[in-house]
Write an enzyme that holds these catalytic residues in place. Sequence first.
Site, PDB file in Angstrom:
ATOM      1  N   PRO A  44       0.813  -1.213   0.000  1.00  0.00           N
ATOM      2  CG  PRO A  44      -0.630  -1.495   1.783  1.00  0.00           C
ATOM      3  CD  PRO A  44       0.647  -1.981   1.209  1.00  0.00           C
ATOM      4  CD  GLU A  45       3.935   2.764  -3.790  1.00  0.00           C
ATOM      5  OE1 GLU A  45       3.989   3.890  -4.302  1.00  0.00           O
ATOM      6  OE2 GLU A  45       4.511   1.778  -4.260  1.00  0.00           O
ATOM      7  NE  ARG A  59       6.404 -10.331   2.795  1.00  0.00           N
ATOM      8  CZ  ARG A  59       6.881  -9.998   1.617  1.00  0.00           C
ATOM      9  NH1 ARG A  59       7.604  -8.918   1.496  1.00  0.00           N
ATOM     10  NH2 ARG A  59       6.641 -10.737   0.574  1.00  0.00           N
ATOM     11  NE  ARG A  98      17.594  16.982   1.240  1.00  0.00           N
ATOM     12  CZ  ARG A  98      16.823  16.130   1.907  1.00  0.00           C
ATOM     13  NH1 ARG A  98      15.660  16.508   2.370  1.00  0.00           N
ATOM     14  NH2 ARG A  98      17.229  14.891   2.109  1.00  0.00           N
TER      15      ARG A  98
END
Length: 270
Positions: A2-3, A112, A151
């Site tokens: 799931p994102e 998991r 960045r």
Amino acid sequence: MPELPEVEVIAQGLDVSLRDHIIQSVELLWPRAVAIPEPAAFVERAIGRRFTQVWRRGKYLVFNLDDGQYLLAHLRMTGSFCFLPREEPLDPYVRAIFQLDGAYDLRFADIRKFGQLYLVDRLEDVLGGLGPEPLDAHFSSEQFAAMLRRRHARIKPLLLDQTFLAGMGNIYTDEALFQAGIHPLRCSDSLSEAESRRLHAAIQAVLRDAIARRGTTLDTYRDAEGKQGNNQYYLNVYGRKDAPCPRCGRPIQRIVIGQRGTYFCAHCQV
DNA sequence: AAGAGACCCTGGATGC
DNA sequence: TGCATCCAGGGTCTCT
């Protein structure tokens, strides 16, 4: 796994089914799934509470409770929620059961065991470090370009950094970089204005399309009703090593960047 | 500040 | 067939 789009679809489903249901009891079959507070306190503080709203921030599910507390969940790779009648047989991977009024269960399953549950008074305790929401109306292309300029990091791991931008995972990062025509190893401060704009648009398009298709089911992802998504049929590069690039026909490459499998077209992404 | 590596965990794939 | 080993992956932590 799931994102952002999958968590959004789950949140939308649970918001409808859970609203106004009351937690009568909690059974922790895998107590280590609870990150905050101690499992006994988690159970005690959850009992008697009523769900008022379910929403999403980054990849976190947020359940508002009637007394001002928040139940939060991070599904990591294999976590899922299911709202169903209590008589339904128990899946072997269920780690926590919230028994609700009306003989319904909210079940948290996770093969998991990486998923985490939180119960807090202040959202910032869990969500405080997250970067901006990519689909927020206030998240502008100009702001994104400025963030990238500040960045000096490879673009792919940077997009996966949840403190930089909230919600992007491995699949949608590869898809967005493909759609924008940007190589995953490019340095963030090397992107031109046009490239930053393209990437901003690609991120939003990839996420919006995936939500409209109810998420990507590659392995275990299911929505709150147990249904698979459809976005897996629309992936351009992710998981398609050696398949022809949809744009130029050359084979999709797979490399490892920051310990993450990365799929891209070496011809179309420069 | 960036980046590498370890860790958590299990099912499925691969190797012998 | 049967066993051992490896791998994926999100996030957090430590170390350089």
